[in-house]
Write a protein that holds these residues in place. Structure first.
Motif, mmCIF file in Angstrom:
data_model
loop_
_atom_site.group_PDB
_atom_site.id
_atom_site.type_symbol
_atom_site.label_atom_id
_atom_site.label_comp_id
_atom_site.label_asym_id
_atom_site.label_seq_id
_atom_site.Cartn_x
_atom_site.Cartn_y
_atom_site.Cartn_z
ATOM 1 N N GLU A 13 0.818 -1.329 0.071
ATOM 2 C CA GLU A 13 -0.219 -0.188 -0.069
ATOM 3 C C GLU A 13 0.896 1.272 -0.092
ATOM 4 O O GLU A 13 1.614 1.477 0.900
ATOM 5 N N PRO A 41 -7.174 -8.614 -5.876
ATOM 6 C CA PRO A 41 -8.473 -9.737 -6.048
ATOM 7 C C PRO A 41 -9.545 -8.998 -6.963
ATOM 8 O O PRO A 41 -9.857 -7.817 -6.929
ATOM 9 N N THR A 55 -12.167 -7.144 1.426
ATOM 10 C CA THR A 55 -11.549 -5.966 1.565
ATOM 11 C C THR A 55 -12.299 -4.922 2.503
ATOM 12 O O THR A 55 -11.891 -3.870 3.113
ATOM 13 N N ASP A 96 -3.210 -5.606 -11.904
ATOM 14 C CA ASP A 96 -2.722 -4.725 -10.739
ATOM 15 C C ASP A 96 -2.981 -5.952 -9.787
ATOM 16 O O ASP A 96 -4.023 -6.007 -9.326
ATOM 17 N N ARG A 97 -1.720 -6.587 -9.403
ATOM 18 C CA ARG A 97 -1.334 -7.641 -8.502
ATOM 19 C C ARG A 97 -1.969 -9.057 -9.089
ATOM 20 O O ARG A 97 -2.656 -8.855 -10.030
ATOM 21 N N TYR A 105 1.458 -10.988 1.393
ATOM 22 C CA TYR A 105 0.680 -10.737 2.328
ATOM 23 C C TYR A 105 0.297 -11.754 3.248
ATOM 24 O O TYR A 105 0.401 -11.665 4.540
ATOM 25 N N GLN A 106 -0.160 -12.918 2.419
ATOM 26 C CA GLN A 106 -0.579 -14.042 3.445
ATOM 27 C C GLN A 106 0.632 -15.115 3.785
ATOM 28 O O GLN A 106 0.634 -15.592 4.807
ATOM 29 N N ASP A 154 -9.147 0.367 2.716
ATOM 30 C CA ASP A 154 -9.881 -0.692 3.162
ATOM 31 C C ASP A 154 -9.311 -1.472 4.156
ATOM 32 O O ASP A 154 -8.278 -1.086 4.797
HETATM 33 P P1 TMP Z 1 -5.395 -3.192 -4.011
HETATM 34 O O1 TMP Z 1 -5.559 -2.342 -2.723
HETATM 35 O O2 TMP Z 1 -3.912 -3.232 -4.495
HETATM 36 O O3 TMP Z 1 -6.376 -3.130 -4.990
HETATM 37 O O4 TMP Z 1 -5.439 -4.663 -3.276
HETATM 38 C C1 TMP Z 1 -6.338 -5.078 -2.251
HETATM 39 C C2 TMP Z 1 -5.618 -5.846 -1.169
HETATM 40 O O5 TMP Z 1 -5.514 -6.860 -1.608
HETATM 41 C C3 TMP Z 1 -4.233 -5.229 -1.065
HETATM 42 O O6 TMP Z 1 -3.893 -4.740 0.163
HETATM 43 C C4 TMP Z 1 -3.375 -6.280 -0.960
HETATM 44 C C5 TMP Z 1 -4.516 -7.706 -0.864
HETATM 45 N N1 TMP Z 1 -4.010 -8.987 -1.463
HETATM 46 C C6 TMP Z 1 -3.589 -9.863 -0.840
HETATM 47 O O7 TMP Z 1 -3.399 -9.563 0.524
HETATM 48 N N2 TMP Z 1 -3.285 -10.900 -1.355
HETATM 49 C C7 TMP Z 1 -3.283 -11.186 -2.727
HETATM 50 O O8 TMP Z 1 -3.217 -12.393 -3.032
HETATM 51 C C8 TMP Z 1 -3.907 -10.050 -3.453
HETATM 52 C C9 TMP Z 1 -3.984 -10.472 -5.100
HETATM 53 C C10 TMP Z 1 -3.762 -8.906 -2.971
#
Ligand code: TMP
Length: 213
Positions: A13, A41, A55, A96-97, A105-106, A154
């Motif tokens: 973030e 996601p 979120t 985007d991810r 993250y996990q 979020d």
């Molecule tokens: P964003 O804020 O970049 O749109 O993503 C939403 C959140 O989801 C962000 O804080 C990171 C989290 N995330 C995970 O924790 N694990 C994942 O596999 C993905 C794709 C996103």
């Protein structure tokens, strides 16, 4: 079999993903190729509904394993209905991810053992990995300043600084393990320089893949 180009964009973030993505959307033009912008996601109607659950502030007590499985459920929808068909058509997919976020993250952030993620990868991802992953990195304090100045949007924005330190270390470890695919880009510099750097990486990858076509 795959003829498209798959690019993912990562970073904690406040690392500057939104700004970079906007400049990619403005500047990237590739003759004869469609460009699909998508995200995780999310990215499909079902996956976007999963995103809403993931979120939502009121789900702050979600268990780490639930969170991980929902990320992969969203990813399965995304890969099967958006990414694979686009790559088979020869499109350029910019997400985007993608999966590295789960390891950061996990895995690193929530301490879920990597073998669990690797098992899920075998079921969900198979060989559908990005050709290039741009991972933006900046000092965590700077990223959090940016997050706080725009306001918590979020559930993930509410995490502690130590969570984001672990998450960023997770990304850096992924980049060490796969330096050919993952490009770490310092996003503490001025936004124009960061975007220019990212655009060079993207153009180089599209050129390299187009030669192989
Ligand atoms: P964003 O804020 O970049 O749109 O993503 C939403 C959140 O989801 C962000 O804080 C990171 C989290 N995330 C995970 O924790 N694990 C994942 O596999 C993905 C794709 C996103």
């Amino acid at each position: 079999m795959k003829s498209g180009v798959f690019i993912s964009l990562e970073g904690i973030e406040g690392a500057g993903k939104t700004t970079v993505l906007k400049s990619i959307q403005t500047e990237l033009q590739v003759p004869d190729r469609q460009i699909i912008y998508t995200r995780e996601p999310g990215g499909t109607p079902i996956a976007e509904r999963i995103r809403t659950l993931l979120t939502a502030h009121e789900n702050k007590n979600m268990l780490p394993m639930t969170e991980l499985l929902m990320m992969y459920a969203s990813r399965n929808e995304h890969i099967q209905t958006i990414i694979k068909p686009a790559l088979e058509r020869g499109d350029i997919v910019i997400s985007d991810r993608f999966v590295d976020a789960s390891y950061a993250y996990q895995g690193a952030g929530r301490h879920i053992p990597e073998p669990i993620l690797e098992t899920l990868d075998q079921w969900v991802i198979e060989s559908c990995m990005p050709d290039l992953t741009i991972c933006l990195t900046a000092p965590v304090e700077l990223c959090l300043e940016r997050v706080y100045s725009r306001g918590n949007q979020d559930r993930f924005d509410e995490e502690s600084a130590s969570f984001f330190v672990a998450t960023q270390l997770g990304y850096q470890q992924r980049a060490k393990d796969d330096p050919t695919r993952i490009r770490l880009i310092d996003s503490s510099k001025n936004p124009e320089a960061v975007s220019a750097n990212v655009m060079t990486c993207i153009h180089d990858m599209i050129k390299a893949k187009s030669k192989k076509r």
